[in-house]
Design an enzyme around this catalytic site. Sequence first.
Site, PDB file in Angstrom:
ATOM      1  N   ASP A  12       0.868  -1.172   0.000  1.00  0.00           N
ATOM      2  CA  ASP A  12       0.000   0.000   0.000  1.00  0.00           C
ATOM      3  C   ASP A  12       0.910   1.229   0.000  1.00  0.00           C
ATOM      4  O   ASP A  12       2.093   1.137   0.331  1.00  0.00           O
ATOM      5  CB  ASP A  12      -0.894  -0.051   1.246  1.00  0.00           C
ATOM      6  CG  ASP A  12      -1.675   1.224   1.453  1.00  0.00           C
ATOM      7  OD1 ASP A  12      -2.360   1.670   0.508  1.00  0.00           O
ATOM      8  OD2 ASP A  12      -1.599   1.787   2.567  1.00  0.00           O
ATOM      9  N   ASP A  14      -0.176   5.162   0.883  1.00  0.00           N
ATOM     10  CA  ASP A  14      -0.435   6.109   1.960  1.00  0.00           C
ATOM     11  C   ASP A  14      -0.524   5.391   3.302  1.00  0.00           C
ATOM     12  O   ASP A  14      -1.350   4.493   3.482  1.00  0.00           O
ATOM     13  CB  ASP A  14      -1.755   6.854   1.711  1.00  0.00           C
ATOM     14  CG  ASP A  14      -1.758   7.612   0.401  1.00  0.00           C
ATOM     15  OD1 ASP A  14      -1.628   8.832   0.422  1.00  0.00           O
ATOM     16  OD2 ASP A  14      -1.886   6.956  -0.663  1.00  0.00           O
ATOM     17  N   ASP A 178      -2.109  -0.768   5.800  1.00  0.00           N
ATOM     18  CA  ASP A 178      -2.414  -0.220   7.123  1.00  0.00           C
ATOM     19  C   ASP A 178      -3.909  -0.109   7.404  1.00  0.00           C
ATOM     20  O   ASP A 178      -4.290   0.555   8.373  1.00  0.00           O
ATOM     21  CB  ASP A 178      -1.765   1.169   7.274  1.00  0.00           C
ATOM     22  CG  ASP A 178      -2.400   2.206   6.366  1.00  0.00           C
ATOM     23  OD1 ASP A 178      -2.769   1.855   5.215  1.00  0.00           O
ATOM     24  OD2 ASP A 178      -2.548   3.361   6.789  1.00  0.00           O
TER      25      ASP A 178
END
Length: 231
Positions: A12, A14, A178
């Site tokens: 991922d 961001d 996240d």
Amino acid sequence: MTDIPFDAIGFDLDGTLLDTFRDLGAAVNHALVLGGFSEVSIESSKDLIGGGAKIMLARAVEAQGGLPEDEFRRLYKAMLGYYEANNAVHTAPYPGVREVLATLADSGVRMAVVTNKFEAFARNVLTQLDLIDAFETVIGGDSMGKGEDGQFLAKPHPAPVLAAREATGDGLFVFIGDSTYDVRAARGAGVPVVAAAYGYCDRPPHELGADAVIDSFAGLIPALNALGAAN
């Protein structure tokens, strides 16, 4: 050379590779002010990140009463325009990212980015930060096209993760993210997933349902070794 028990890794962007909330928050506030809304605190913008820029702005607008669809589209376009011009002002890799990516590359691990950010934006930011060459492919929220419902096939849909796995050789693949979007996409793709507790987690990190949790990017390789030993 470090022995890594996976052939390829998907990341991922961001909240996993890059700390982006300040620039994203500034873009959200630019659009909110245009729409006559109050700005949100930049720090609180972390709580809005996860499903992509459109969902991020929608949450901020809805919290202040909402907008008709046509007016929201106008603000969304304004937000994208602002972000395109200001997407690497404060954005930076998390500590350890450059070093760990270099170690993984030296070990022959193939790497990809899978983000809900539009692909062009993701490539632009990674290029400005001199990280783009670390990845064989960058799959954005718009890269897979739209499904029958007219929505982009973005995380939590597994299609982007499956595409990243294919692009990196269809070997042993692990995903790092996240949020619940990342975990659900990885689960749907049938690959193990590591949660980045230092990121913008939309649930407590140990409640995301990942196979492992890391408190810093420097903890990634030990976590991968532990996962490999367990499987």
